[in-house]
Write a protein that holds these residues in place. Structure first.
Motif, PDB file in Angstrom:
ATOM      1  N   PRO A 161       0.831  -1.205   0.000  1.00 34.25           N
ATOM      2  CA  PRO A 161       0.000   0.000   0.000  1.00 34.25           C
ATOM      3  C   PRO A 161       0.869   1.261   0.000  1.00 34.25           C
ATOM      4  CG  PRO A 161      -0.551  -1.482   1.809  1.00 34.25           C
ATOM      5  CD  PRO A 161       0.758  -1.929   1.252  1.00 34.25           C
ATOM      6  N   GLU A 162       0.327   2.302  -0.593  1.00 36.31           N
ATOM      7  CA  GLU A 162       1.030   3.582  -0.612  1.00 36.31           C
ATOM      8  C   GLU A 162       0.668   4.367   0.636  1.00 36.31           C
ATOM      9  OE1 GLU A 162      -1.117   5.557  -3.755  1.00 36.31           O
ATOM     10  OE2 GLU A 162       0.192   4.629  -5.234  1.00 36.31           O
ATOM     11  N   LYS A 163       1.419   5.415   0.868  1.00 37.68           N
ATOM     12  CA  LYS A 163       1.016   6.398   1.868  1.00 37.68           C
ATOM     13  C   LYS A 163       1.018   7.764   1.212  1.00 37.68           C
ATOM     14  CE  LYS A 163       2.655   4.095   5.977  1.00 37.68           C
ATOM     15  NZ  LYS A 163       3.543   4.166   7.134  1.00 37.68           N
ATOM     16  N   ARG A 164       0.306   8.674   1.831  1.00 35.03           N
ATOM     17  CA  ARG A 164       0.271  10.016   1.278  1.00 35.03           C
ATOM     18  C   ARG A 164       0.417  11.004   2.434  1.00 35.03           C
ATOM     19  NH1 ARG A 164      -5.295  12.813  -0.925  1.00 35.03           N
ATOM     20  NH2 ARG A 164      -4.505  14.925  -0.703  1.00 35.03           N
ATOM     21  N   HIS A 165       1.070  12.118   2.164  1.00 36.63           N
ATOM     22  CA  HIS A 165       1.141  13.193   3.149  1.00 36.63           C
ATOM     23  C   HIS A 165       0.256  14.329   2.671  1.00 36.63           C
ATOM     24  CE1 HIS A 165       4.533  11.638   5.563  1.00 36.63           C
ATOM     25  NE2 HIS A 165       4.788  10.990   4.449  1.00 36.63           N
ATOM     26  N   ALA A 166      -0.481  14.923   3.579  1.00 37.30           N
ATOM     27  CA  ALA A 166      -1.356  16.028   3.205  1.00 37.30           C
ATOM     28  C   ALA A 166      -1.179  17.156   4.219  1.00 37.30           C
ATOM     29  CB  ALA A 166      -2.812  15.563   3.182  1.00 37.30           C
ATOM     30  N   HIS A 167      -1.350  18.367   3.766  1.00 34.28           N
ATOM     31  CA  HIS A 167      -1.180  19.538   4.638  1.00 34.28           C
ATOM     32  C   HIS A 167      -2.347  20.491   4.465  1.00 34.28           C
ATOM     33  CE1 HIS A 167       2.831  17.820   3.981  1.00 34.28           C
ATOM     34  NE2 HIS A 167       3.065  18.194   5.222  1.00 34.28           N
ATOM     35  N   PRO A 168      -3.575  20.032   4.751  1.00 26.85           N
ATOM     36  CA  PRO A 168      -4.720  20.925   4.570  1.00 26.85           C
ATOM     37  C   PRO A 168      -4.728  22.014   5.642  1.00 26.85           C
ATOM     38  CG  PRO A 168      -5.406  18.911   5.664  1.00 26.85           C
ATOM     39  CD  PRO A 168      -3.949  18.728   5.304  1.00 26.85           C
ATOM     40  N   ASP A 169      -5.300  23.159   5.274  1.00 30.52           N
ATOM     41  CA  ASP A 169      -5.512  24.175   6.306  1.00 30.52           C
ATOM     42  C   ASP A 169      -6.538  23.657   7.310  1.00 30.52           C
ATOM     43  OD1 ASP A 169      -3.776  25.986   5.143  1.00 30.52           O
ATOM     44  OD2 ASP A 169      -5.323  26.823   3.843  1.00 30.52           O
ATOM     45  N   VAL A 170      -7.650  23.132   6.760  1.00 35.39           N
ATOM     46  CA  VAL A 170      -8.739  22.658   7.619  1.00 35.39           C
ATOM     47  C   VAL A 170      -9.074  21.226   7.221  1.00 35.39           C
ATOM     48  CG1 VAL A 170     -11.142  23.008   8.319  1.00 35.39           C
ATOM     49  CG2 VAL A 170      -9.677  24.992   7.834  1.00 35.39           C
ATOM     50  N   ALA A 189     -13.485  31.058   2.936  1.00 32.01           N
ATOM     51  CA  ALA A 189     -12.609  31.958   3.698  1.00 32.01           C
ATOM     52  C   ALA A 189     -11.153  31.806   3.255  1.00 32.01           C
ATOM     53  CB  ALA A 189     -12.738  31.671   5.186  1.00 32.01           C
ATOM     54  N   GLY A 190     -10.921  31.016   2.208  1.00 32.54           N
ATOM     55  CA  GLY A 190      -9.579  30.924   1.638  1.00 32.54           C
ATOM     56  C   GLY A 190      -8.775  29.719   2.079  1.00 32.54           C
ATOM     57  N   ALA A 191      -9.387  28.813   2.848  1.00 32.03           N
ATOM     58  CA  ALA A 191      -8.632  27.667   3.362  1.00 32.03           C
ATOM     59  C   ALA A 191      -8.665  26.516   2.364  1.00 32.03           C
ATOM     60  CB  ALA A 191      -9.218  27.210   4.693  1.00 32.03           C
ATOM     61  N   SER A 192      -7.588  25.721   2.353  1.00 32.03           N
ATOM     62  CA  SER A 192      -7.648  24.436   1.657  1.00 32.03           C
ATOM     63  C   SER A 192      -8.249  23.433   2.633  1.00 32.03           C
ATOM     64  CB  SER A 192      -6.248  23.994   1.224  1.00 32.03           C
ATOM     65  OG  SER A 192      -5.432  23.786   2.348  1.00 32.03           O
ATOM     66  N   VAL A 224     -20.249  22.198  -2.555  1.00 31.49           N
ATOM     67  CA  VAL A 224     -18.959  21.537  -2.286  1.00 31.49           C
ATOM     68  C   VAL A 224     -18.213  21.333  -3.597  1.00 31.49           C
ATOM     69  CG1 VAL A 224     -17.884  19.365  -1.564  1.00 31.49           C
ATOM     70  CG2 VAL A 224     -19.662  20.403  -0.136  1.00 31.49           C
ATOM     71  N   ALA A 225     -18.941  20.841  -4.605  1.00 33.11           N
ATOM     72  CA  ALA A 225     -18.302  20.574  -5.896  1.00 33.11           C
ATOM     73  C   ALA A 225     -17.792  21.865  -6.530  1.00 33.11           C
ATOM     74  CB  ALA A 225     -19.288  19.874  -6.828  1.00 33.11           C
ATOM     75  N   GLY A 226     -18.463  23.009  -6.205  1.00 37.98           N
ATOM     76  CA  GLY A 226     -18.075  24.285  -6.796  1.00 37.98           C
ATOM     77  C   GLY A 226     -16.895  24.952  -6.109  1.00 37.98           C
ATOM     78  N   GLU A 227     -16.414  24.362  -5.015  1.00 38.57           N
ATOM     79  CA  GLU A 227     -15.268  24.955  -4.306  1.00 38.57           C
ATOM     80  C   GLU A 227     -13.997  24.175  -4.640  1.00 38.57           C
ATOM     81  OE1 GLU A 227     -14.946  27.667  -2.664  1.00 38.57           O
ATOM     82  OE2 GLU A 227     -17.083  28.186  -2.672  1.00 38.57           O
ATOM     83  N   PRO A 228     -13.127  24.726  -5.463  1.00 39.51           N
ATOM     84  CA  PRO A 228     -11.908  23.989  -5.821  1.00 39.51           C
ATOM     85  C   PRO A 228     -10.993  23.750  -4.623  1.00 39.51           C
ATOM     86  CG  PRO A 228     -11.856  26.238  -6.691  1.00 39.51           C
ATOM     87  CD  PRO A 228     -13.214  26.037  -6.114  1.00 39.51           C
ATOM     88  N   GLY A 229     -11.205  24.514  -3.558  1.00 44.92           N
ATOM     89  CA  GLY A 229     -10.345  24.352  -2.388  1.00 44.92           C
ATOM     90  C   GLY A 229     -10.715  23.153  -1.519  1.00 44.92           C
ATOM     91  N   ILE A 230     -11.817  22.464  -1.869  1.00 48.34           N
ATOM     92  CA  ILE A 230     -12.239  21.316  -1.050  1.00 48.34           C
ATOM     93  C   ILE A 230     -11.858  20.022  -1.759  1.00 48.34           C
ATOM     94  CG2 ILE A 230     -14.185  20.112   0.036  1.00 48.34           C
ATOM     95  CD1 ILE A 230     -15.725  22.714   0.055  1.00 48.34           C
TER      96      ILE A 230
END
Lengths: 960, 87
Positions: A161-170, A189-192, A224-230
C-alpha cells in the motif's frame, strides 16, 4: 434465485443503479444486487435475515444498524476476513460467505453454547482456563475454533500500500450536512479543506430523509463541488488525532493505481485546524432478545428503505423516543410494512422483551400485550462519537436532559472545533448556520497557525508577507445550538445484550460490578464490553448506564470509557506502507556482478564476499597482489585550523604533531570508555585532513563528530564533509603492489624512502587526478589504499586488473580480507569488541594517552587502568590446528565461563586455525592454555599468544 | 510523538525528521570529575513530568543539533536554540 423478494420500487434518494445488475454468491448460492448495494442490502433485498453467529453463544445475528458498525454483518469476501458487509459494496462475481459458522449458518452446532449460557458469564475464560497453566495451549486450540474471526489464506497476494502526506488548512471529519457546510465556509474563507466522509456518499442523514432533505443535500453537494479548495474523500475515515493536529486518515478505496487489490491508503495529514463533525450514532435498546435478527434501529430501516429500496420486514412494532423514530414509522408505512404498534417512549410507551429463535416472532410491550411481528424498530437515543475529542484531551460531559454526552467545548484546544449533532440539536438551518460559522472560524484559526509557522522559520525575511487571508479579522462568532430534551432510555425492564460483538449482556455487567469491578473502565476490561470490533460505537453508553445503575451512581459520575485511536480497524499493510530502504552499491558493482561475486549484505551496502575460493584469494595477496573494493569505508573530509583539537578530543591517542603527508591509526571511545570506532586519518595539507571510519560506523561517526563540534565546541573552526560515496576506494595489497602502482601512478614517488609506511600522498592514478593514496596495511602486506573520484572507480579498478595481469593480480572479497586481517591480528570493532569493551580490554594500551587533558572516555579509561581490566582481547591458537572453533564459542575456566572466541578462521598462510578471543584477565598471559567449549559441547585446548598477530608480528611485510 | 518541532534553523518541522537525544546533561570537567559525577552524567536522567531541556538532532533536515525546552506532559515548547548556545 432472484434478489428482489424484498426490493421496493424506485425511491427518491436511492443510491443503487438499477441498470447495473451484479451477480455474487453467498455461502455458495447465487444472488444478485445492483451497483451501489452493500453486501447486506443485496442479501436483505433477497429476503435473507441471518448473516452471522455471535462470538460467544453463537446466536444468530442479522442486520441492526445497516452501516459500517453493524456487528452482525461481518462476512468473509474471497480471501478477506472480517469485511463489514453492511458497508462494503457488492461487486460482480464477488464470493461472500458467513464466518466460522459450522456446519452452516442455519444449523450451527456451537449454538449449543447458548443453552449453557449461565456457565459462560463474564470472566469465564479468565477463571476457567487459568489453571493448570500447562493446559493453556490445549484450551487455546479448542477456543480458537469458537472465535468469529474469519479465515486467511497463506496464498494471499502480497500488497504494497502507498502512503500520502497532506497539509490541509482545515480537515473536516464527517461529511454530513454540518461537515459540508463547514467545509464550504472554510473554503470560501480561503482555506484548503480536506473533507473526510466514512460512507460512500456525502450527506449523512440527509440521504435517507424526505424531499426537503434531499433538496438541501443536492444544494450542499453542488456548493462543495463548486469549491476547488475542497478535496472530498468518501469511504475514508479519520483514525486518530495526535499532537499538533497530526491526523491519520484511512482511504478504504483510494483512486488511482495501487499495487494489489483491496489496498487501503494511509494519509498522514498535518491540519492547521480540525473540525469534528461526525454526527450521532444511534444506540440500541437493552432488553431481552434485543439481538435477534429483525430487531433494527430506526436509522437502519430508514437506510434500507430510502437508500437501497429494501423492505425491512412484513409486520413491525416501533419503539420511538424521537423524531427519527417517528420518521421511521412513516417510512415503514410508505414501504408497505404493516405497523402493528407504535410505542411512544415520550408518553410512557415501552417494549419489555423480544421473543423468537432465529428471528423476531413477537414483542411484549408496556401494557403486557404480546404482539406478533417480524420486525422491532427502536429509536431510543444517540451516542456522541467523541473519539477525536478524547484524543484531543477533551473529557465529554453527560447531559441528562438530552440523554447523551457533549464535548466540553471550553476545554478544546484552539485548533479543534466541533459542529453538527455532536455539538447540539436544532433545525437543519440552525445546524448549518453553526457549521458555517465554525468552518469560517476554523479557516481563520488555520490562517493564524500558518502565519505563526511562517514567522517561526528563522531564514524567512522579515518583510515576507503573511498568507493572503483575512488576517486582521477577529473571531467569527459561533452561535449556540439548542439542546433538545430526550428521555433517558438505555436499559429496559429485562436483561439484554449490551455488546453485540463480544456477547456481553447487562446481566454480565451487573455481575462484574457485584464482583467489585465497579468502575466503567474495570467492568469494561473484565467483561470485554466495548472491546470487540465495534469498539464501543454502539455499546459504550449502554455499558456506562448499566454500571451506573448497578453501582447506584449517576451516568455523569460514572463517566465514559476512553476512546483511543484507531477509530475503526485498519489493516496492518496500510500502516506499514512500503519499505523505503536504500541499498548502496559501489561504482565497481557491474564488474563484481560480471565476475560472479557472492553478495554480502553489510548494512546498507551490498559487497562482494568472494569471487570464488576466499582462501585462494587470500593466498594470492600474500604471494602476489590483490585488490579489494573498500568503497563503503567511511570517509570524512575535515578542514580548518582546529582539526587537531577535534582529533585529540575524539581519538584516544595524540594528534597534535601529525605532519603533512602522515597517516595515523586511531581509536575512538565514547564517554563511557567503550570502543566506538577505529580507522586512520591522514593530513593532506596545512588545514586539510581525511578521516576514515569503519564501514558500518560511517554514519555514526559523522554524527558523533558533528555532535561534539556543534554541542560542546561550537567555537572550533572545523568543517566536516562526508565523502564516503564521493570516493571509490580500492585497497591494493601484496608484495607486488608497488610494482603495479608504479605503472599507473603519476606525480608520486612510490619508493619506500619517499613514501614510507603510514604516509599519504595525492596524485594521479590511471589518469585520474586528485586521487589519494594511503600507505597502510589492514591485510598486513605492503599495501596502498586508493581513493579516487567515484565516477572513475570502475575505470581505475579495471586498469589495475589489466596492468597487473602479469604480476598475478586477482580481486579479493570481504572474506579473504577477514582472513588476512585475522592473520595480522587486526580487530574489528563490533566483532572483536562489544558494547562493554573499554579500550584497555581491547589491548589498546599503547594508543591510550592519559596525559592528554581531555578526550572522549578519558575518565573511564583512567579508572579502568587503575582498577585493572576484567577481560582482555588476545590472540589464541587451538593446540590442534585443524579445529576451527566457531565464533562465539565459550572459553571455560573449569565450570565457569571465562570468555569467548570473537573471530576464528583457518589461516591459509599458516595452515592452522587462528583466533582472537576475549578472555578473563587471569587467563590472558601469553602461553596460558585455556579450554574452548565448542557448540557441540566438546572442549579443546587453545594457547594464548604473545600478541594479536599470528602472521608477521613485527610488521616487516608492511614496511618493505 | 507527532509534534511539530521548531528547528532553530528550519522552523517548525515534523518531529519524525528529528532524532531525540534526550535530556541535556552537562559534561563534567574530565580532569576533576569524580566517578559519581561522571556516571551521573553518563547514565542518570531526571525524566521530569514538566519542563525539561533536551537535545534533538535534525537528522532528516539541516543536520543541526538543537536544544529544546519542552514540557513533557503537554509537549508545549517554549524555547529552541542551537545546541552549542549557552543556556
Amino acid at each position: 434465485m432472484t434478489g428482489d423478494a424484498m426490493r421496493l420500487g424506485p425511491q427518491p434518494g436511492e443510491v443503487i443503479d438499477r441498470a447495473a445488475r451484479l451477480r455474487f454468491t453467498w455461502n455458495g448460492k447465487p444472488y444478485s444486487g445492483y451497483a451501489g448495494d452493500t453486501i447486506i442490502s443485496a442479501l436483505a433485498a433477497a429476503g435473507e435475515r441471518v448473516f452471522s453467529r455471535s462470538m460467544k453463544y453463537h446466536r444468530p445475528r442479522g442486520l441492526l444498524t445497516a452501516g459500517f458498525h453493524d456487528p452482525g454483518c461481518m462476512v468473509q469476501v474471497g480471501d478477506e476476513p472480517n469485511v463489514r458487509g453492511a458497508h462494503r459494496l457488492v461487486t460482480d462475481a464477488m464470493v461472500v460467505s458467513s464466518q466460522n459458522t459450522w456446519p452452516s449458518l442455519r444449523f450451527d452446532v456451537k449454538g449449543a453454547n447458548r443453552l449453557a449460557g449461565r456457565f459462560l458469564g463474564a470472566g469465564f475464560y479468565y477463571k476457567t482456563f487459568m489453571r493448570p497453566q500447562v493446559l493453556w495451549p490445549a484450551y487455546e486450540s479448542v477456543l480458537r475454533r469458537f472465535v468469529n474471526g474469519g479465515s486467511v489464506s497463506a496464498d494471499t497476494p502480497h500488497i504494497l500500500p502507498e502512503k500520502r502526506h497532506a497539509h490541509p488548512d482545515v480537515l473536516v471529519a464527517g461529511g454530513g450536512p454540518a461537515g459540508m457546510a463547514a467545509a464550504i465556509a472554510a473554503a470560501r474563507a480561503g482555506a484548503s479543506v480536506l473533507l473526510v466522509e466514512e460512507e460512500h456518499q456525502l450527506g449523512g442523514h440527509l440521504r435517507w430523509g424526505g424531499e426537503a432533505d434531499l433538496a438541501t443535500l443536492a444544494d450542499l453537494a453542488g456548493q462543495v463541488a463548486g469549491e476547488p479548495g475542497i478535496e472530498v474523500l468518501t469511504d475514508s475515515v479519520v483514525l486518530g488525532r495526535y499532537d499538533g493536529n497530526w491526523i491519520a486518515v484511512l482511504e478504504r478505496s483510494p483512486a488511482g493505481p495501487m499495487p494489489g487489490a483491496a489496498a487501503e491508503r494511509l494519509i498522514k495529514a498535518r491540519a492547521k485546524s480540525l473540525v469534528v463533525a461526525p454526527g450521532l450514532i444511534e444506540r440500541p435498546y437493552v432488553i431481552e432478545g434485543n439481538d435477534l435478527p429483525g430487531v433494527m434501529l430506526s436509522t437502519a430501516v430508514r437506510r434500507l428503505i430510502n437508500l437501497y429500496a429494501v423492505r425491512p420486514g412484513e409486520r413491525a412494532v416501533v419503539l420511538t423516543a424521537n423524531a427519527e423514530g417517528d420518521a421511521a414509522v412513516a417510512d415503514l408505512k410508505r414501504a408497505g410494512v404493516e405497523v402493528a404498534r407504535v410505542e411512544d417512549a415520550r408518553l410512557g410507551g415501552d417494549v419489555t422483551a423480544v421473543k423468537g429463535r432465529s428471528g423476531v416472532r413477537a414483542v411484549t410491550v408496556a401494557d403486557g400485550t404480546t404482539i406478533g411481528c417480524d420486525l422491532l424498530v427502536t429509536a431510543v437515543g444517540w451516542t456522541a462519537p467523541t473519539s477525536l475529542l478524547n484524543m484531543s484531551g477533551n473529557r465529554p460531559v453527560y447531559n441528562p436532559r438530552a440523554a447523551r454526552f457533549f464535548p466540553d467545548v471550553a476545554g478544546l484546544p484552539a485548533d479543534v472545533l466541533v459542529t453538527g449533532g455532536i455539538a447540539g440539536d436544532g433545525r437543519l438551518e440552525e445546524l448549518a448556520g453553526h457549521a458555517a460559522a465554525t468552518g469560517a472560524e476554523a479557516a481563520r484559526r488555520a490562517a493564524g497557525v500558518a502565519r505563526a509557522r511562517a514567522r517561526a522559520v528563522p531564514t524567512r525575511e522579515a518583510g515576507d508577507p503573511p498568507p493572503a487571508r483575512d488576517a486582521a479579522a477577529g473571531a467569527v462568532p459561533v452561535p449556540d445550538l439548542p439542546v433538545d430534551p430526550h428521555p433517558e432510555l438505555f436499559i429496559g425492564k429485562t436483561h439484554g445484550m449490551v455488546d453485540f460483538s463480544e456477547d456481553v449482556s447487562s446481566k454480565d455487567l451487573e455481575g462484574a460490578v457485584a464482583e467489585g469491578f465497579d468502575s466503567a473502565e474495570l467492568a469494561k476490561r473484565f467483561t470485554t464490553a466495548t472491546m470487540g470490533p465495534v469498539q464501543g460505537k454502539l455499546e459504550t453508553v449502554n455499558t456506562v448506564a448499566v454500571v451506573a445503575r448497578a453501582t447506584g451512581r449517576s451516568i455523569a459520575d460514572t463517566g465514559t470509557t476512553t476512546w483511543r485511536p484507531p477509530y475503526v480497524p485498519v489493516t496492518l499493510g496500510a500502516l506499514a506502507g512500503q519499505a523505503h530502504e536504500p541499498v548502496r552499491y559501489s561504482p565497481m558493482q557491474p564488474w563484481h556482478e560480471a565476475h560472479d561475486a557472492t553478495p554480502l549484505i553489510a548494512g546498507a551496502w551490498i559487497r562482494p564476499d568472494r569471487y570464488g575460493d576466499a582462501a585462494a584469494e587470500a593466498r594470492n595477496v600474500r604471494e602476489h597482489v590483490g585488490i579489494i573494493d573498500v568503497t563503503p569505508i567511511g570517509k570524512l573530509d575535515l578542514r580548518g585550523p582546529d582539526v587537531p583539537k577535534l582529533l585529540n578530543l575524539l581519538y584516544v591517542n595524540k594528534w597534535s604533531k601529525l605532519e603533512i603527508g602522515r597517516v595515523r591509526y586511531g581509536v575512538m571511545c565514547a564517554d563511557d570508555g567503550v570502543v566506538l570506532d577505529d580507522g586512520v586519518t591522514g593530513r593532506l595539507g596545512e588545514q586539510h585532513y581525511l578521516m576514515s571510519t569503519t564501514s558500518s560506523g560511517a554514519a555514526t561517526v559523522w554524527e558523533w563528530v558533528e555532535n561534539w563540534l556543534q554541542t560542546e565546541h561550537p567555537d572550533w573552526q572545523v568543517h566536516v564533509t562526508p565523502v564516503t560515496t564521493a570516493y571509490a576506494s580500492i585497497n591494493v595489497a601484496g608484495p607486488r603492489s608497488r610494482e603495479l602502482l608504479e605503472r599507473i601512478t603519476g606525480g608520486v614517488d612510490l619508493a619506500n624512502e619517499a613514501f614510507p609506511y603510514m604516509h599519504v600522498r595525492t596524485g594521479t592514478i590511471a589518469g585520474v587526478a586528485d586521487s589519494v593514496l594511503w600507505r597502510i596495511g589492514f591485510t598486513g602486506e605492503l599495501s596502498y589504499e586508493l581513493h579516487v573520484p567515484a565516477s572513475y572507480g570502475l575505470h581505475v579498478w579495471e586498469t589495475l586488473l589489466d596492468r597487473g595481469a602479469d604480476l598475478g593480480i586477482a580481486a579479493f572479497g570481504v572474506e579473504a580480507q577477514r582472513i588476512l586481517r585475522l592473520e595480522k591480528g587486526h580487530f574489528i570493532v563490533g566483532q572483536d569488541t562489544d558494547g562493554l569493551t573499554r579500550a584497555f580490554s581491547a589491548g589498546l594500551d599503547w594508543a591510550i594517552k592519559l596525559d592528554k587533558d581531555d578526550f572522549a572516555g578519558r575518565p573511564e579509561l583512567a579508572w579502568q587502568l587503575e582498577a585493572g581490566v576484567a577481560q582482555k582481547l588476545v590472540g589464541l591458537q587451538p593446540v590442534d590446528g585443524t579445529v576451527v572453533p566457531e565464533e562465539a564459542s565459550l572459553i571455560m575456566d573449569g565450570s565457569e565461563i571465562a570468555g569467548r572466541i570473537t573471530s576464528s578462521r583457518m589461516s591459509p598462510t599458516l595452515g592452522r586455525s587462528i583466533c582472537l578471543a576475549q578472555v578473563d584477565a587471569h587467563l590472558a598471559e601469553p602461553g596460558t592454555v585455556v579450554m574452548v567449549r565448542l557448540p557441540g559441547g566438546r572442549e579443546i585446548e587453545a594457547r594464548v599468544m604473545p600478541q594479536h598477530a599470528h602472521v608477521d608480528p613485527d610488521g616487516g611485510r608492511m614496511r618493505v | 510523538m507527532m509534534i511539530l518541532l521548531p528547528c532553530a534553523w528550519c522552523g517548525p518541522r515534523d518531529a519524525a525528521e528529528f532524532q531525540h537525544l534526550g535530556e541535556v546533561v552537562p559534561r563534567p570537567d574530565p580532569r576533576t570529575t569524580t566517578a559519581l559525577q561522571w556516571r551521573s552524567y553518563l547514565y542518570l536522567r531526571a525524566n521530569p513530568c514538566g519542563w525539561t531541556t533536551e537535545t534533538w538532532y535534525h537528522r532528516m533536515g539541516c543536520r543541526r543539533f538543537i536544544k529544546v525546552e519542552r514540557h513533557t506532559e503537554t509537549n508545549e515548547i517554549r524555547a529552541v536554540f542551537p545546541a552549542g548556545a549557552a543556556g
